[in-house]
Scaffold this active site. Sequence first.
Site, PDB file in Angstrom:
ATOM      1  N   GLY A 278      94.391 -60.966 -98.589  1.00  0.00           N
ATOM      2  CA  GLY A 278      93.788 -61.479 -97.368  1.00  0.00           C
ATOM      3  C   GLY A 278      93.473 -62.961 -97.424  1.00  0.00           C
ATOM      4  O   GLY A 278      94.255 -63.769 -97.938  1.00  0.00           O
ATOM      5  N   CYS A 279      92.301 -63.327 -96.902  1.00  0.00           N
ATOM      6  CA  CYS A 279      91.912 -64.729 -96.797  1.00  0.00           C
ATOM      7  C   CYS A 279      91.763 -65.421 -98.154  1.00  0.00           C
ATOM      8  O   CYS A 279      91.777 -66.649 -98.227  1.00  0.00           O
ATOM      9  CB  CYS A 279      90.598 -64.845 -96.026  1.00  0.00           C
ATOM     10  N   ALA A 280      91.602 -64.656 -99.210  1.00  0.00           N
ATOM     11  CA  ALA A 280      91.433 -65.243-100.542  1.00  0.00           C
ATOM     12  C   ALA A 280      92.745 -65.623-101.194  1.00  0.00           C
ATOM     13  O   ALA A 280      92.767 -66.300-102.227  1.00  0.00           O
ATOM     14  CB  ALA A 280      90.684 -64.263-101.455  1.00  0.00           C
ATOM     15  N   ALA A 281      93.883 -65.208-100.615  1.00  0.00           N
ATOM     16  CA  ALA A 281      95.158 -65.301-101.315  1.00  0.00           C
ATOM     17  C   ALA A 281      95.653 -66.729-101.523  1.00  0.00           C
ATOM     18  O   ALA A 281      96.357 -67.012-102.491  1.00  0.00           O
ATOM     19  CB  ALA A 281      96.219 -64.483-100.585  1.00  0.00           C
TER      20      ALA A 281
ATOM     21  N   PHE B 170      87.392 -66.442 -99.723  1.00  0.00           N
ATOM     22  CA  PHE B 170      86.917 -65.062 -99.858  1.00  0.00           C
ATOM     23  C   PHE B 170      87.878 -64.126 -99.138  1.00  0.00           C
ATOM     24  O   PHE B 170      88.497 -64.496 -98.143  1.00  0.00           O
ATOM     25  CB  PHE B 170      85.522 -64.926 -99.245  1.00  0.00           C
TER      26      PHE B 170
END
Length: 382
Positions: free
Chosen positions: A171-174, A368
Amino acid sequence: MSFLRTPKPEVATQARGSAQDPKSRVMSNNASAVATIAGSATAVPPHLLTREIVKQRIGDVFSLDGKRLEAIQSVIDNSKIDERHSVFPVDYIVEPRPLAQINQEYREKAVELGLEVTAQALLQAGMLPSDVDLLITVSCTGVMIPSLDAYLATEMGFRPDVRRLPITELGCAAGAAGLGRAWEYLLAFPDRTALLVAVELPTLTFQRKDFSQANLISAVLFGDGAAGVVVTGREAAGPRVVASESFLFPNSLDAMGFDLRDSGFHIVLSKDVPQLIRERVKGLVESFLARQGMLREDLSAFLLHPGGQKLLSFLEAELELSHSDTEISWDVLRRFGNLSSASVLFILQETLASREMPSGSYGLLMAFGPGFTAEMILLQWP
């Protein structure tokens, strides 16, 4: 990947006291290898979703009226997002389509944006596709097998022996995680070059018949875009990645993610995510820095994923940051919305393009995502 353990207060003190100069501490840890950001680029699709368009359409699309319509329009006004980008016009996006069709659209548009941003990033770095030894692609808004990196390598003439690493479920952490994996690869193979490409098309996950609060917020928050970063062990002028850590929040599996159903991707987004991060972020940052012999005051730049205005405000408060510290994060949120994994790489690109950093200064890049996880990268400018 290293999992973060919060040290006792005396551990941080000892770490700080073990080296008078944090610069020498970090550089000595990585004396045999470097991972320098040699080039970066971003790209967005042509269709625009302005705040006013969303306010005009959201009531009809979700059959909202009265107080519920007023509430979601208030959320739109308070989002601090002026506009976002989409791979299709809004009239097409909001219509339900079979998952097979949506996934075909994802593949076509992901390859299109991926090729554009890859070419730009390599050009900015002064490199060719044949110079790339490791190709990392990250995305969470569609499924491709073969993965995006295979299409990019084939169409752009990457070497047949290029290593490929697709990361699909962070997700957004990638974006931050991919940068960390590139750094680790270059520690093992110091003379090589890695290319990280993030492509996210969250507008293709839009669900017209899902009336959950999470889906309504998602319709207000996310936009499409792509980012590319070239990281090399060769001589280059950009900042170096000098440390990377991950932290998996306990008992947080249901905080964020997607449910894959017959109609496509349905967002999972707990309203408690900002508070979850607020309670932990200061300790996470202090512990991460302590292991590098550093304090929060040693940082000159903060490249923070703008998950939303509430999250960004909490990060400012907990890390005691000024508006100038987070100005680029707010600007990316305002102009592009939440771009999932690409967001923090957009912020990296804007920082490299617009800020002249003092020699030897440090920056924290942080994002995150589902798991629930935090990814932290320590950068140092030459």
